[in-house]
Motif scaffolding. Sequence first.
Motif, PDB file in Angstrom:
ATOM      1  N   GLY A  49      15.739   4.363  -0.693  1.00 12.49           N
ATOM      2  CA  GLY A  49      16.898   4.086   0.130  1.00 12.49           C
ATOM      3  C   GLY A  49      17.378   2.683  -0.204  1.00 12.49           C
ATOM      4  O   GLY A  49      16.734   1.944  -0.938  1.00 12.49           O
ATOM      5  N   TYR A  50      18.498   2.296   0.357  1.00 12.67           N
ATOM      6  CA  TYR A  50      19.042   0.984   0.045  1.00 12.67           C
ATOM      7  C   TYR A  50      18.010  -0.104   0.309  1.00 12.67           C
ATOM      8  O   TYR A  50      17.107   0.050   1.112  1.00 12.67           O
ATOM      9  N   VAL A  51      18.134  -1.234  -0.391  1.00 12.46           N
ATOM     10  CA  VAL A  51      17.107  -2.262  -0.343  1.00 12.46           C
ATOM     11  C   VAL A  51      16.840  -2.776   1.063  1.00 12.46           C
ATOM     12  O   VAL A  51      15.788  -3.356   1.303  1.00 12.46           O
ATOM     13  N   ASP A  52      17.748  -2.593   1.996  1.00 14.40           N
ATOM     14  CA  ASP A  52      17.485  -3.043   3.361  1.00 14.40           C
ATOM     15  C   ASP A  52      16.274  -2.322   3.954  1.00 14.40           C
ATOM     16  O   ASP A  52      15.663  -2.797   4.900  1.00 14.40           O
ATOM     17  N   LYS A  53      15.941  -1.150   3.419  1.00 15.00           N
ATOM     18  CA  LYS A  53      14.809  -0.387   3.925  1.00 15.00           C
ATOM     19  C   LYS A  53      13.513  -0.789   3.238  1.00 15.00           C
ATOM     20  O   LYS A  53      12.450  -0.306   3.583  1.00 15.00           O
ATOM     21  N   LEU A  54      13.599  -1.647   2.217  1.00 16.05           N
ATOM     22  CA  LEU A  54      12.417  -2.100   1.514  1.00 16.05           C
ATOM     23  C   LEU A  54      12.056  -3.502   1.988  1.00 16.05           C
ATOM     24  O   LEU A  54      12.898  -4.253   2.466  1.00 16.05           O
ATOM     25  N   PRO A  55      10.794  -3.882   1.839  1.00 20.24           N
ATOM     26  CA  PRO A  55      10.384  -5.230   2.252  1.00 20.24           C
ATOM     27  C   PRO A  55      11.129  -6.296   1.453  1.00 20.24           C
ATOM     28  O   PRO A  55      11.410  -6.122   0.270  1.00 20.24           O
ATOM     29  N   GLU A  56      11.410  -7.432   2.097  1.00 21.91           N
ATOM     30  CA  GLU A  56      12.179  -8.483   1.442  1.00 21.91           C
ATOM     31  C   GLU A  56      11.491  -8.992   0.185  1.00 21.91           C
ATOM     32  O   GLU A  56      12.143  -9.317  -0.814  1.00 21.91           O
ATOM     33  N   TRP A  57      10.141  -9.057   0.198  1.00 28.48           N
ATOM     34  CA  TRP A  57       9.432  -9.611  -0.942  1.00 28.48           C
ATOM     35  C   TRP A  57       9.591  -8.752  -2.185  1.00 28.48           C
ATOM     36  O   TRP A  57       9.329  -9.182  -3.301  1.00 28.48           O
ATOM     37  N   PHE A  58      10.069  -7.509  -1.993  1.00 36.18           N
ATOM     38  CA  PHE A  58      10.138  -6.568  -3.106  1.00 36.18           C
ATOM     39  C   PHE A  58      11.554  -6.386  -3.643  1.00 36.18           C
ATOM     40  O   PHE A  58      11.751  -5.752  -4.667  1.00 36.18           O
ATOM     41  N   GLU A  59      12.543  -6.949  -2.970  1.00 36.72           N
ATOM     42  CA  GLU A  59      13.928  -6.659  -3.319  1.00 36.72           C
ATOM     43  C   GLU A  59      14.255  -6.979  -4.765  1.00 36.72           C
ATOM     44  O   GLU A  59      14.899  -6.201  -5.463  1.00 36.72           O
ATOM     45  N   SER A  60      13.819  -8.138  -5.242  1.00 41.90           N
ATOM     46  CA  SER A  60      14.187  -8.537  -6.596  1.00 41.90           C
ATOM     47  C   SER A  60      13.484  -7.709  -7.657  1.00 41.90           C
ATOM     48  O   SER A  60      13.866  -7.728  -8.823  1.00 41.90           O
ATOM     49  N   TYR A  61      12.471  -6.949  -7.256  1.00 44.69           N
ATOM     50  CA  TYR A  61      11.700  -6.203  -8.239  1.00 44.69           C
ATOM     51  C   TYR A  61      12.219  -4.784  -8.439  1.00 44.69           C
ATOM     52  O   TYR A  61      11.953  -4.151  -9.457  1.00 44.69           O
ATOM     53  N   ASP A  69       0.831  -1.200   0.000  1.00 43.95           N
ATOM     54  CA  ASP A  69       0.000   0.000   0.000  1.00 43.95           C
ATOM     55  C   ASP A  69       0.871   1.257   0.000  1.00 43.95           C
ATOM     56  O   ASP A  69       0.622   2.203  -0.757  1.00 43.95           O
ATOM     57  N   GLU A  70       1.903   1.272   0.832  1.00 48.44           N
ATOM     58  CA  GLU A  70       2.786   2.436   0.910  1.00 48.44           C
ATOM     59  C   GLU A  70       3.542   2.656  -0.394  1.00 48.44           C
ATOM     60  O   GLU A  70       3.670   3.781  -0.879  1.00 48.44           O
ATOM     61  N   LEU A  71       4.037   1.576  -0.987  1.00 49.56           N
ATOM     62  CA  LEU A  71       4.772   1.697  -2.242  1.00 49.56           C
ATOM     63  C   LEU A  71       3.848   2.124  -3.379  1.00 49.56           C
ATOM     64  O   LEU A  71       4.227   2.925  -4.236  1.00 49.56           O
ATOM     65  N   ALA A  72       2.633   1.579  -3.397  1.00 54.38           N
ATOM     66  CA  ALA A  72       1.709   1.878  -4.486  1.00 54.38           C
ATOM     67  C   ALA A  72       1.331   3.353  -4.522  1.00 54.38           C
ATOM     68  O   ALA A  72       1.053   3.904  -5.590  1.00 54.38           O
ATOM     69  N   MET A  73       1.335   4.004  -3.368  1.00 55.00           N
ATOM     70  CA  MET A  73       0.936   5.399  -3.329  1.00 55.00           C
ATOM     71  C   MET A  73       1.965   6.326  -3.989  1.00 55.00           C
ATOM     72  O   MET A  73       1.670   7.485  -4.273  1.00 55.00           O
ATOM     73  N   THR A  74       3.156   5.846  -4.210  1.00 58.95           N
ATOM     74  CA  THR A  74       4.165   6.660  -4.902  1.00 58.95           C
ATOM     75  C   THR A  74       4.459   6.118  -6.296  1.00 58.95           C
ATOM     76  O   THR A  74       5.382   6.569  -6.958  1.00 58.95           O
ATOM     77  N   ALA A  75       3.643   5.157  -6.752  1.00 64.87           N
ATOM     78  CA  ALA A  75       3.939   4.464  -8.002  1.00 64.87           C
ATOM     79  C   ALA A  75       3.771   5.330  -9.241  1.00 64.87           C
ATOM     80  O   ALA A  75       4.232   4.962 -10.311  1.00 64.87           O
ATOM     81  N   ASP A  76       3.101   6.476  -9.133  1.00 65.54           N
ATOM     82  CA  ASP A  76       2.873   7.302 -10.315  1.00 65.54           C
ATOM     83  C   ASP A  76       3.991   8.286 -10.579  1.00 65.54           C
ATOM     84  O   ASP A  76       3.937   9.049 -11.541  1.00 65.54           O
ATOM     85  N   ARG A  77       5.005   8.312  -9.737  1.00 67.26           N
ATOM     86  CA  ARG A  77       6.131   9.201 -10.000  1.00 67.26           C
ATOM     87  C   ARG A  77       6.917   8.716 -11.214  1.00 67.26           C
ATOM     88  O   ARG A  77       7.222   7.544 -11.340  1.00 67.26           O
ATOM     89  N   SER A  78       7.222   9.623 -12.086  1.00 64.78           N
ATOM     90  CA  SER A  78       8.098   9.279 -13.199  1.00 64.78           C
ATOM     91  C   SER A  78       9.523   9.463 -12.719  1.00 64.78           C
ATOM     92  O   SER A  78       9.961  10.565 -12.419  1.00 64.78           O
ATOM     93  N   GLY A  79      10.225   8.360 -12.634  1.00 64.90           N
ATOM     94  CA  GLY A  79      11.507   8.396 -11.928  1.00 64.90           C
ATOM     95  C   GLY A  79      11.204   8.043 -10.479  1.00 64.90           C
ATOM     96  O   GLY A  79      10.141   8.356  -9.951  1.00 64.90           O
ATOM     97  N   TRP A  80      12.101   7.361  -9.839  1.00 62.78           N
ATOM     98  CA  TRP A  80      11.800   6.913  -8.484  1.00 62.78           C
ATOM     99  C   TRP A  80      13.083   6.789  -7.700  1.00 62.78           C
ATOM    100  O   TRP A  80      14.106   6.355  -8.220  1.00 62.78           O
ATOM    101  N   TRP A  81      13.033   7.200  -6.469  1.00 57.25           N
ATOM    102  CA  TRP A  81      14.191   7.084  -5.575  1.00 57.25           C
ATOM    103  C   TRP A  81      13.833   6.147  -4.451  1.00 57.25           C
ATOM    104  O   TRP A  81      12.711   6.099  -3.971  1.00 57.25           O
TER     105      TRP A  81
END
Length: 444
Positions: free
Chosen positions: A252-264, A238-250
């Motif tokens: 933090g390092y993958v450790d700050k992202l959920p594990e299920w999303f790292e490969s994506y 839900d949190e990631l989807a709310m920023t999904a419309d940005r063209s270009g995306w920043w």
Amino acid sequence: MDGFGDWERLAGRVIARRTELGMPTRQDLAQKAGLSYRLLGDLERGTRPVSEGSLAIVEQVLGWQPGSSKRILEGGEPRLAIDGPPVSAIADGLAVGQRTDASPTADRALDEAYRFASTMVKSGDDSAVSRFGEFLGDIGHSLVVSASGELDLAADGEVGPTASSLQPTVLRIALGRYLFDVRNKNGIGLNEIGDHLGCTEKSLSDVENGTAKFGRRWVRRALTAYGIGDPKIHREFDELAMTADRSGWWTGYVDKLPEWFESYIVLERFSDRICTFESPHIPGLLRTPEYARSVIRESMSVGVKRRVSVAMHRQQVLVRSGGLSLWALVDEAALYRSPEGADMQEQIQYLIDIGQRDNVTLQVLPVSSYPPSNPGPFTLLSLPLDGNPDVVYIEEFTSAIYIDRAREVDQYRQLFNSIAESAYSPEETTEFLQGLLSANGTGH
């Protein structure tokens, strides 16, 4: 970026914008951007220039288009990352919305307010600037209305995906591909998902291809339909989807992202062609385990084993059936720089071996031909799906930037081609690498 320009003017815009976005303190911005409080202090006081890489991260967090900082320094206004007009002209009837009857006065007030914010920075009263920024946010919010005169609530009120000819963004592509993989893993057909959600198969296909917008309510229902029941994943998605419309995306390092999303977020596994320029190290896809471990240890002391495992897993894209093509430009200086614990002879031999693969083009860039512009490392990823943009990936010490605007991607493509023209040919590169081994008495 050089030191020329009105840095105090940029300071005022940054403070006002972060406050408008609900970040009343500098620490709030530091946490979201992954940048140091001290660096942001320099930026918000306008006391010294800040690097292009740091400014690019700040632009992403503030929702500005790349290059907005430079425009502000030169006397212009930032542009919003939703292809909107400059902040001072946000009600000019362009893509974002239209003026209210009172908007000319409010528009001038907003412009003057931003100018005043710049002068307030000189006083050093951060609390006053923050309070003033709240008023700026109210003014800006009052200017943005939809064509019908109502605020756009699509992000919260949408009940289904908005299928359209939207230019896919990096994050939408990645989230869509995650849903695609989960659906296939669970053996669920598009028709089953569509029946459950009341959506057409075409709409769901658009979601999985990154070409459809989806709102918060729909995401919650969709995850359940896709068989994803973990509440933690629901919240994170839900949190990631709310920023999904940005063209270009920043991010933090993958450790700050959920594990299920790292490969994506890497996107390498979805690409059919990768062009990469790396300096001062060997490109990640071409490293031996020992070299990768040594480089990782230079920047961190915990989680090294896991990072090495991820790095080695990434290299599977080169050997899988129908694997992607890789065009790698290696800085000659990296071949002479031996990270502590790395066996450079083994690494060089590995480069020679992998360079013989049909899907790998390897070129060494001589130190004497290094571009005067001194570009940092960057990677171009080409995605095979129709309508999906090429993506530029720039990795920094604690962050990564994804750029998918066609004009900017094209600039990086031109830069890559220019560097390649100055590099040794693939045949010359092999001879050069073999010469390095022979010079150390280990030539095969």
